[in-house]
Design a protein around this motif. Structure first.
Motif, PDB file in Angstrom:
ATOM      1  N   HIS A  83     -25.586 -33.814  30.550  1.00 16.68           N
ATOM      2  CA  HIS A  83     -25.658 -35.082  29.070  1.00 16.68           C
ATOM      3  C   HIS A  83     -24.099 -34.758  28.663  1.00 16.68           C
ATOM      4  N   GLN A  84     -23.387 -33.943  28.147  1.00 11.97           N
ATOM      5  CA  GLN A  84     -21.788 -33.887  28.158  1.00 11.97           C
ATOM      6  C   GLN A  84     -20.876 -33.978  29.109  1.00 11.97           C
ATOM      7  N   ALA A  85     -20.936 -34.079  30.288  1.00 10.67           N
ATOM      8  CA  ALA A  85     -20.147 -33.792  31.293  1.00 10.67           C
ATOM      9  C   ALA A  85     -19.258 -35.599  30.924  1.00 10.67           C
ATOM     10  N   GLU A  86     -18.651 -35.913  31.548  1.00 12.61           N
ATOM     11  CA  GLU A  86     -17.568 -36.991  31.812  1.00 12.61           C
ATOM     12  C   GLU A  86     -17.635 -37.891  32.945  1.00 12.61           C
ATOM     13  N   GLY A  87     -18.047 -38.451  33.214  1.00  7.69           N
ATOM     14  CA  GLY A  87     -18.165 -39.158  33.957  1.00  7.69           C
ATOM     15  C   GLY A  87     -20.174 -38.939  35.366  1.00  7.69           C
ATOM     16  N   ALA A  88     -20.456 -38.733  33.852  1.00  8.05           N
ATOM     17  CA  ALA A  88     -22.475 -38.087  34.116  1.00  8.05           C
ATOM     18  C   ALA A  88     -23.227 -39.044  33.234  1.00  8.05           C
ATOM     19  N   VAL A  89     -24.082 -38.774  33.783  1.00  4.32           N
ATOM     20  CA  VAL A  89     -25.078 -39.434  33.198  1.00  4.32           C
ATOM     21  C   VAL A  89     -26.694 -38.431  33.149  1.00  4.32           C
ATOM     22  N   LEU A  90     -27.355 -38.198  32.437  1.00  2.00           N
ATOM     23  CA  LEU A  90     -28.616 -37.428  33.081  1.00  2.00           C
ATOM     24  C   LEU A  90     -29.374 -38.936  32.786  1.00  2.00           C
ATOM     25  N   ALA A  91     -29.945 -38.881  33.944  1.00  2.00           N
ATOM     26  CA  ALA A  91     -31.040 -40.235  34.086  1.00  2.00           C
ATOM     27  C   ALA A  91     -32.057 -39.827  34.173  1.00  2.00           C
ATOM     28  N   ALA A  92     -33.020 -38.805  35.304  1.00  5.20           N
ATOM     29  CA  ALA A  92     -33.888 -38.714  35.016  1.00  5.20           C
ATOM     30  C   ALA A  92     -34.579 -37.101  35.409  1.00  5.20           C
ATOM     31  N   LEU A  93     -36.155 -37.081  35.319  1.00  9.01           N
ATOM     32  CA  LEU A  93     -36.377 -35.605  35.736  1.00  9.01           C
ATOM     33  C   LEU A  93     -37.199 -35.843  36.632  1.00  9.01           C
ATOM     34  N   ALA A  94     -37.146 -35.020  37.183  1.00  7.68           N
ATOM     35  CA  ALA A  94     -39.054 -34.844  37.682  1.00  7.68           C
ATOM     36  C   ALA A  94     -39.835 -33.749  37.098  1.00  7.68           C
ATOM     37  N   THR A  95     -41.122 -33.734  36.517  1.00  8.83           N
ATOM     38  CA  THR A  95     -41.939 -32.322  36.642  1.00  8.83           C
ATOM     39  C   THR A  95     -43.100 -32.553  36.977  1.00  8.83           C
ATOM     40  N   SER A  96     -43.723 -31.922  36.786  1.00 13.36           N
ATOM     41  CA  SER A  96     -46.479 -32.643  36.685  1.00 13.36           C
ATOM     42  C   SER A  96     -46.542 -32.450  35.532  1.00 13.36           C
ATOM     43  N   ALA A  97     -45.615 -31.544  34.882  1.00 13.88           N
ATOM     44  CA  ALA A  97     -46.272 -31.008  32.811  1.00 13.88           C
ATOM     45  C   ALA A  97     -45.168 -31.791  32.143  1.00 13.88           C
ATOM     46  N   PRO A  98     -45.807 -33.373  31.623  1.00 12.73           N
ATOM     47  CA  PRO A  98     -45.151 -34.062  30.808  1.00 12.73           C
ATOM     48  C   PRO A  98     -44.293 -33.303  29.517  1.00 12.73           C
ATOM     49  N   ALA A  99     -45.417 -32.554  28.771  1.00 14.89           N
ATOM     50  CA  ALA A  99     -44.488 -31.596  28.273  1.00 14.89           C
ATOM     51  C   ALA A  99     -43.646 -30.886  27.892  1.00 14.89           C
ATOM     52  N   LYS A 100     -43.105 -30.532  28.981  1.00 13.63           N
ATOM     53  CA  LYS A 100     -41.962 -29.845  29.731  1.00 13.63           C
ATOM     54  C   LYS A 100     -41.202 -30.818  29.543  1.00 13.63           C
ATOM     55  N   ALA A 101     -41.328 -31.621  30.011  1.00 23.43           N
ATOM     56  CA  ALA A 101     -39.933 -33.018  29.708  1.00 23.43           C
ATOM     57  C   ALA A 101     -39.751 -32.965  27.830  1.00 23.43           C
ATOM     58  N   ARG A 102     -40.683 -32.586  27.100  1.00 19.02           N
ATOM     59  CA  ARG A 102     -39.464 -33.245  25.886  1.00 19.02           C
ATOM     60  C   ARG A 102     -38.459 -32.688  25.294  1.00 19.02           C
ATOM     61  N   PRO A 103     -38.051 -31.525  25.554  1.00 19.58           N
ATOM     62  CA  PRO A 103     -37.424 -31.039  25.122  1.00 19.58           C
ATOM     63  C   PRO A 103     -35.427 -31.784  25.641  1.00 19.58           C
ATOM     64  N   PHE A 104     -35.952 -31.869  27.659  1.00 17.04           N
ATOM     65  CA  PHE A 104     -35.235 -32.338  27.403  1.00 17.04           C
ATOM     66  C   PHE A 104     -34.818 -34.218  26.773  1.00 17.04           C
TER      67      PHE A 104
END
Length: 334
Positions: A25-46
């Protein structure tokens, strides 16, 4: 202006949440665009630091998204080869957590898959991107310690949780694969050298190595390493020559174990200390990966380098013999 590299992460691992997700997320020239997880709650910290994150409930669905350029794979060790190959086959660049494979021959397969795909693939060996280790390599190249004669490398922490994947043989657990990559890979990188022969004494619990004492012959120096996941935390690497001693303190977990620093003692007991406060080697790793994709420049840690480290791990396991539970009360005595 060049478009940023759009990244996806396969799996909501705790390490990805704490370190690599924020780094992407912080890196120059990069975008954190997606996450794959079967547990939606685990996505919240991201989503807390990247609200625009797209969340997939299936790894293959993320790989099928044409808007994703690169993926980071922090899955358990035994899944690294499989999902690295799948990511390459899907046309993605892929950065996979260490160890990227469990045998050196598997990395040969990944090199072939990388070359066939025309995409980048590499192991996430972040320390080679840290200026501390680049400085160590430069000092040794300049003969700052004179003729290098001996290297000591130590890395330990205590992980007695038997439910942890690092303590499970069926997920590729064990100390050598988890942290031996650092004591072996860092020295190979700094010295441009490969081991000729190794000897090893290994202690096992539940089918995984929890303590290893490794000695090795390199072409021009001797080597002694200790790796343990059952001992009080310690990490240091020392390069000892005929004209000086170079000590690398906090060589592996900069900003977590402490501040990265090194000290060079030479004749007359002169000591030069260098510190590297606040450097984020995870962020530098992502930026270097993105630069290699965009500009085609050499990546600091190609698969060919990672294969050499895995070859050394293979040599240690071969030297130690078959796994058998030993469980000494004090792993430094037997």
């Amino acid at each position: 202006m060049t478009d940023p590299i759009r990244w996806g992460i396969l799996g909501a691992a705790d390490f990805a949440q704490r370190h690599m997700g924020p780094a992407i997320h912080q890196a120059e020239g990069a975008v954190l665009a997606a996450l794959a997880t079967s547990a939606p709650a685990k996505a919240r910290p991201f989503q807390a630091f990247q609200p625009d994150l797209a969340v997939f409930d299936d790894y293959d669905a993320l790989l099928a998204d044409p808007s994703i350029d690169a993926v980071y794979v922090p899955l358990p060790n035994h899944l690294h080869v499989e999902w690295t190959k799948k990511a390459l086959a899907a046309g993605k660049h892929v950065l996979t957590e260490k160890p990227i494979a469990l045998k050196a021959a598997e990395i040969d397969e990944l090199i072939a898959a990388r070359d066939a795909s025309g995409r980048m693939a590499a192991e996430a060996f972040m320390i080679l991107h840290h200026p501390q280790w680049q400085r160590v390599r430069h000092l040794l190249d300049d003969k700052a310690v004179g003729r290098l004669m001996h290297v000591d490398a130590k890395f330990s922490f205590d992980n007695p949780d038997m439910a942890n994947i690092r303590n499970k043989p069926d997920t590729g657990g064990g100390g050598l694969r988890d942290i031996g990559v650092y004591t072996f890979g860092s020295v190979r990188y700094a010295t441009h050298s490969e081991p000729l022969a190794v000897k090893a004494r290994v202690h096992w619990e539940n089918g995984v190595d929890v303590y290893a004492h490794v000695t090795a012959e390199f072409p021009d120096f001797g080597y002694d390493a200790m790796v343990s996941t059952r001992m009080f935390p310690r990490q240091e690497v020392t390069f000892h020559g005929n004209r000086g001693v170079l000590k690398v303190e906090v060589p592996f977990n900069a900003n977590v174990f402490g501040e990265a620093r090194l000290s060079l003692e030479t004749e007359g007991k002169r000591v030069l200390t260098e510190r590297f406060p606040g450097v984020n080697h995870y962020k530098l790793q992502v930026e270097n990966f993105c630069t290699s994709i965009r500009e085609g420049v050499a990546y600091p840690c190609p698969l060919e380098f990672s294969r050499g480290t895995q070859r050394m791990i293979d040599m240690v396991f071969d030297a130690a013999g078959p796994a058998r539970d030993t469980r000494p009360s004090d792993p430094t005595e037997s």
